[in-house]
Every structure is written in C-alpha cells, then in structure tokens.
Design a protein around this motif. Structure first.
Motif, short mmCIF file in Angstrom:
data_model
loop_
_atom_site.label_atom_id
_atom_site.label_comp_id
_atom_site.label_asym_id
_atom_site.label_seq_id
_atom_site.Cartn_x
_atom_site.Cartn_y
_atom_site.Cartn_z
N LEU A 1 -5.69 29.27 55.11
CA LEU A 1 -6.97 30.09 55.74
C LEU A 1 -7.00 30.55 57.18
CD1 LEU A 1 -9.63 27.66 54.17
CD2 LEU A 1 -9.06 30.04 53.09
N ILE A 2 -6.23 29.66 57.84
CA ILE A 2 -5.93 30.03 59.17
C ILE A 2 -5.05 30.87 59.53
CG2 ILE A 2 -5.09 29.01 61.61
CD1 ILE A 2 -6.21 26.44 60.69
N ILE A 3 -3.87 31.06 58.75
CA ILE A 3 -2.94 32.15 59.00
C ILE A 3 -3.32 33.57 58.43
CG2 ILE A 3 -0.91 30.27 59.28
CD1 ILE A 3 -0.25 31.39 56.42
N SER A 4 -4.19 33.41 57.49
CA SER A 4 -4.74 34.91 57.08
C SER A 4 -5.79 35.01 57.80
CB SER A 4 -5.03 34.60 55.41
OG SER A 4 -6.09 33.76 55.24
N GLY A 5 -6.66 34.26 58.64
CA GLY A 5 -7.91 34.42 59.00
C GLY A 5 -9.14 34.79 58.13
N ALA A 6 -8.91 34.02 56.92
CA ALA A 6 -9.96 34.23 56.02
C ALA A 6 -11.31 33.99 56.53
CB ALA A 6 -9.72 33.28 55.02
N ILE A 7 -12.38 34.95 56.03
CA ILE A 7 -13.58 34.96 56.57
C ILE A 7 -14.45 34.27 55.55
CG2 ILE A 7 -13.52 37.12 57.76
CD1 ILE A 7 -14.94 38.29 55.67
N ARG A 8 -13.99 33.94 54.36
CA ARG A 8 -14.58 33.06 53.34
C ARG A 8 -13.77 32.43 52.38
NH1 ARG A 8 -17.81 37.17 52.47
NH2 ARG A 8 -16.89 37.89 50.49
N VAL A 9 -14.24 31.13 51.88
CA VAL A 9 -13.20 30.44 50.99
C VAL A 9 -13.87 30.92 49.49
CG1 VAL A 9 -12.44 28.10 50.40
CG2 VAL A 9 -12.95 28.66 52.79
N ILE B 1 6.45 16.92 51.67
CA ILE B 1 4.94 17.41 51.95
C ILE B 1 4.99 18.97 52.65
CG2 ILE B 1 4.43 15.74 53.75
CD1 ILE B 1 2.07 17.11 50.95
N ARG B 2 5.69 18.73 53.80
CA ARG B 2 5.89 19.90 54.72
C ARG B 2 6.19 21.24 53.85
NH1 ARG B 2 5.28 19.06 60.46
NH2 ARG B 2 6.22 20.81 60.50
N CYS C 1 4.07 28.53 61.56
CA CYS C 1 2.84 28.25 62.64
C CYS C 1 2.33 26.59 62.29
CB CYS C 1 1.80 28.93 61.70
SG CYS C 1 1.68 30.45 61.98
N MET C 2 3.25 25.75 61.70
CA MET C 2 3.15 24.40 61.63
C MET C 2 3.27 23.70 62.78
SD MET C 2 4.68 23.31 57.80
CE MET C 2 3.57 23.25 56.32
#
Length: 252
Positions: free
Chosen positions: A164-172, A205-206, A242-243
């Motif tokens: 969500l962060i890396i895409s800048g999503a405005i809604r889930v 996990i990463r 970005c991690m």
C-alpha cells in the motif's frame, strides 16, 4: 465473531473469483457457528447484521460436534477467542470423513487456542493439516515429527502494508487482500505441502513480504488506486529497496 465473518467473506470472494460462481452461491459453502450454535435461517430475526449472509437453510444445531457431523466440512477455522472448543470428539469427527482434515485454531493467546498442535495431530492419528494463531513446538507422533504452521498477522500484514505504501494506494480493496493471500500461497513449495505445511518457512519472511507487497501494489495500480506514478518496472525489486534493514554500525 466479526473476525470469522471477515475470513468467510474473503474465502467466498476467492472461490467466486476462481470458479466464476456468484458470490451468493460461494457463501453457501461456508457455515458458521456462534455461541448459540449453527447459524441458520430460522434464527435470522435475532442475528446481528454481519451474521445474516451466513444463515443457511438447515435445522438448528446447538453443539459444534453435531454441526461438524452433519455439515461434514473439509476445513475447520476457529477465530472466536474461546479456548478448547475443538475437542477430541470434534477433531475425530473431522478425521472420519476427511483424509487430511484441515484444522485452524487461530485464536490468541495460546491459552485461548481452540486446540493444541499435539491434540490436533494425536486425535486425527497424524492426518491433520494444522495451523494456529499462536506458536506451537514440533510434535512427534508415532515416530514422525509434525511442524505446524502459524496462521497469524506476521505473514500477510507487513507485505500488505508495504504494498500500500509503495503504490501510494488511496483505498484498500478486497482484491488487494486476495492478491496478498495468493502471493503467500505461491510461496509454498511442493516440498512444504508434502510435509503438511501450508505456509512457507518463516525464515524467508523478508522475501515473502516483498513478493506480497509487489502483488498488492500491482493490484492497486490495476484498480487505479495508486498515486505513486509512474509504476516501477520491477515491483519486487522496488519493494525490497524500500524495506527497512536493521543494520547498525559497530562502535567497538
């Protein structure tokens, strides 16, 4: 109970997506039990709104073990926070009509788990596919060691949040949650499955989170909900870049 209906809705959505069947039909494949027993249509007037889509045509059934014997489910998911509800009778009933009964005791903490890993494997004679919300040590049964999966937030949520962060999503959107679950499932190898594992090793996990993030971000771009433009060419590589890396300089 609301956690359970949320899980059920995502299962129904994924079944609809994979089979093309209407959502109203795939919902009928999931049955739910609350403190008063099986959720059925005759109880509709007294049900809370979020339970109503899961009220199906059936006679009232009070006890979980009797509901299991009548419905004959392939998967049993516990998320009520009430411990010890998957009794020996319940697990043995699951094992009578399933070659490999799937038992998910997802409630936390360990004391509230519906059953333990040892109980699930022992009562099913080593045939259960078990996952829990709390960690359980490996179990040895008749000379074989069983390592259970941990079905909690650690697998999906970090990757979902990163996507969500890396895409800048405005809604889930629900489709993003489905994309995350499909990405996680893709990380499970045939070797894992043969050992009775339905989750990949947590040691990876990463890498797993990066792949989940990439799929979630891709879905955000596909749905037109992403604001970080243009879309990176390689979302997995971008997610990894970005991690946060917990590397600290040594001062000694």
């Amino acid at each position: 109970m609301q956690a359970g209906t949320g899980i059920a809705e995502l299962i129904a959505l994924e079944m609809s997506k994979q089979t093309g069947a209407p959502l109203e039909e795939t919902r009928k494949r999931t049955w739910m039990v609350d403190s008063k027993g099986l959720i059925v249509r005759s109880r509709m007037e007294s049900l809370q709104h979020f339970k109503r889509p899961w009220a199906h045509d059936h006679e009232p059934v009070k006890e979980l073990v009797n509901a299991v014997k009548l419905i004959k489910p392939t998967v049993l998911i516990g998320s009520s926070g009430t411990g010890k509800t998957f009794t020996k009778e319940v697990v043995q009933a699951m094992a009578t009509f399933n070659k490999k009964p799937v038992i998910f005791a997802l409630s936390n903490p360990t004391s509230q788990s519906e059953c333990t890993a040892e109980e699930a494997y022992t009562w099913s004679e080593g045939r259960a596919i078990f996952a829990s919300g709390s960690p359980f040590a490996p179990v040895e049964y008749k000379g074989k060691v069983f390592v259970s999966g941990q079905g909690n937030n650690a697998y999906i949520f970090p990757g979902l949040g990163l996507g969500l962060i890396i895409s800048g999503a405005i809604r889930v959107h629900d489709d993003m949650l489905l994309a995350a679950s499909e990405a996680l499932a893709a990380e499970v190898s045939q070797e894992n499955l043969e050992k009775g594992l339905i989750y990949p090793p947590f040691a990876n996990i990463r890498k797993i989170s990066a792949h989940i993030a990439a799929k979630v971000a891709a879905k955000a771009y596909e749905l037109g909900l992403a604001t970080r433009l243009p879309q990176p060419e390689n979302l997995v590589t971008y997610a990894e870049s970005c991690m946060y890396s917990p590397s600290y300089r040594s001062y000694r």
